[in-house]
Design a protein around this motif. Structure first.
Motif, short mmCIF file in Angstrom:
data_model
loop_
_atom_site.label_atom_id
_atom_site.label_comp_id
_atom_site.label_asym_id
_atom_site.label_seq_id
_atom_site.Cartn_x
_atom_site.Cartn_y
_atom_site.Cartn_z
N ASN A 1 32.19 33.83 71.00
CA ASN A 1 31.86 34.61 72.19
C ASN A 1 33.06 35.31 72.82
O ASN A 1 32.94 35.90 73.91
N ASN B 1 28.62 33.53 81.54
CA ASN B 1 28.30 34.13 82.84
C ASN B 1 26.80 34.07 83.16
O ASN B 1 26.38 34.33 84.29
N GLY C 1 38.28 36.93 81.77
CA GLY C 1 37.21 36.12 81.19
C GLY C 1 37.47 34.63 81.33
O GLY C 1 38.16 34.17 82.23
N TYR C 2 36.89 33.88 80.39
CA TYR C 2 36.92 32.41 80.45
C TYR C 2 37.95 31.84 79.49
O TYR C 2 38.18 32.37 78.41
N HIS D 1 38.28 30.44 84.89
CA HIS D 1 37.80 31.83 84.89
C HIS D 1 38.83 32.65 85.64
O HIS D 1 38.96 32.58 86.86
N TYR E 1 35.90 33.97 73.97
CA TYR E 1 36.60 33.24 75.03
C TYR E 1 37.88 32.61 74.46
O TYR E 1 38.01 32.39 73.26
N GLY F 1 24.43 30.88 74.53
CA GLY F 1 24.44 32.10 75.33
C GLY F 1 25.74 32.28 76.08
O GLY F 1 26.60 31.41 76.11
N PRO F 2 25.92 33.45 76.70
CA PRO F 2 27.16 33.77 77.44
C PRO F 2 27.37 32.83 78.63
O PRO F 2 26.41 32.40 79.27
N TYR G 1 32.24 27.84 69.57
CA TYR G 1 31.47 28.62 70.55
C TYR G 1 32.37 29.63 71.25
O TYR G 1 32.01 30.81 71.42
#
Length: 392
Positions: free
Chosen positions: A267, A341, A236-237, A317, A269, A338-339, A263
């Motif tokens: 999510n 990706n 992931g990020y 990433h 991250y 939002g996501p 954030y």
């Protein structure tokens, strides 16, 4: 910024550390003067002054680089930053060539033909100086318009660190205390001893093995454990907030940093602060900003190489650098929606190097051509202004 770091190295080598605070202005002014002298020679403006200036510059720097080549107080001159790294002997050889050219221009200065009329010669010269200063300030205020460092956008750090399979390496950190330099490994370097001053880092390889593009990157957690692979290979990020020195970091965008951390947490991250500071400065930063994000530690030179702003933010990433941002470019609340990706924020930033270079050339030469084309009209305007002023 790269030049200013090199100036600090010079100041340390020559016991002039009281000049550290002027390293950045000195780097900007030196580059601007060199660029202006070159532009003046190109345009034939102030031919005697520019020829003398070029000769004086090279007359000073040529013996200086000979001394650096002989004594090697710093590993390279830093003349071209990361765009072209020269050894001290290569720098001396380059300066010999430039000195010979400067002598030639000085001897032939009387036959140089100016491109502009004498009354307007100051305009392109002044513009060249402002152009150079402007690009420097833009690069410091934001980030450099071109990134020549190994940590550029699109690079996978893990892959850039790879060596041929089976190659054994040793990572060495050089510190200085009371004039004595000593080498340490990652297991025993004086991380919490402020009496030691970091000098440089180096990776020792077997003979004949070429250094990887990134050879010194490492991250440790608050317990001193190396977690480089855990971060680079995580799925992931990953947001990295980088600050070589928290005590002088820009605090005007703390809200954006905290919003980005919230954030990331919401999510799933990763988000880490990466710094070279000790626990005391880290505590002061947390108290002043309300920071709650986890902290990693690295070498100050590594952090300054990754990003020039303080602080700066990098999005990874799975080990690949997607973008790098200065404080004023940190994600806003609108962008954190939002996501990743599915958003532009989670995409790799695209930089067309050719377009950037062409834009710089046009920005510099377009006004010069306009001045040249309307030279007579501009000349008459200034002549009239002079007459009006003299009559008053």
């Amino acid at each position: 910024m790269g030049s200013s770091y090199k100036f600090v190295d010079y100041f340390r080598a020559f016991d002039l550390t009281f000049l550290n605070d002027i390293a950045i202005p000195l780097a900007i002014i030196l580059a601007a003067l060199e660029f202006t002298i070159g532009a003046s020679i190109l345009f034939g403006s102030y031919r005697k002054t520019s020829a003398w200036s070029a000769l004086i510059f090279m007359g000073f720097f040529t013996p200086l680089t000979l001394y650096l080549a002989l004594k090697n107080p710093v590993t390279d001159c830093g003349c071209f930053g990361d765009a072209l790294v020269l050894s001290n002997w290569e720098t001396f050889g380059k300066n010999i060539v430039l000195l010979l050219l400067a002598i030639f221009i000085f001897i032939k200065r009387e036959i140089i033909r100016p491109l502009f009329m004498e009354s307007l010669a100051w305009i392109p010269t002044f513009y060249a100086f402002c152009f150079s200063v402007g690009i420097s300030i833009a690069g410091i205020t934001n980030l450099p318009i071109l990134d020549f460092r190994p940590y550029k956008v699109g690079v996978n750090i893990e892959e850039a660190m790879q060596l041929p399979e089976g190659t054994s390496t040793e990572y060495i950190l050089v510190y200085e205390k009371e004039g004595v330099k000593k080498e340490f490994t990652l297991d025993n370097y004086p991380a919490d001893d402020n009496s030691w001053t970091f000098i440089e880092s180096k990776t020792v390889l077997p003979k004949g093995i070429k250094q990887p593009a990134i050879k010194d990157f490492f991250l440790t957690n608050e317990n001193g454990e190396i977690v480089t692979q855990d971060i680079l290979l995580s799925e992931g990020y990953t947001f990295l907030l980088l600050s070589p020195d928290l005590s002088i970091a820009d605090v005007n965008y703390i809200d954006r940093i905290n919003e980005t951390f919230d954030y990331a947490k919401e999510n799933g991250y990763h988000f880490y602060l990466v710094t070279a500071n000790d626990t005391q400065k880290l505590h002061e930063w947390s108290e002043g900003t309300g920071a709650e994000y986890p902290v990693l530690f690295s070498d100050i030179t590594i952090i300054e190489t990754i990003i020039r702003s303080n602080p700066g933010m990098v999005l990874l990433h799975e080990g690949t650098i997607l973008w790098k941002k200065s404080p004023k470019e940190f994600p806003t609340e609108t962008e954190l929606n939002g996501p990743l990706n599915l958003s532009d924020l989670g995409s790799e930033e695209k930089i067309n190097v050719s377009n950037v270079i062409l834009s710089c050339i046009l920005i510099f030469f377009a006004p010069i051509l306009v001045i040249l084309f309307f030279e007579k009209t501009i000349g008459r305007f200034f002549d009239r202004r002079k007459k009006v002023i003299s009559n008053k």
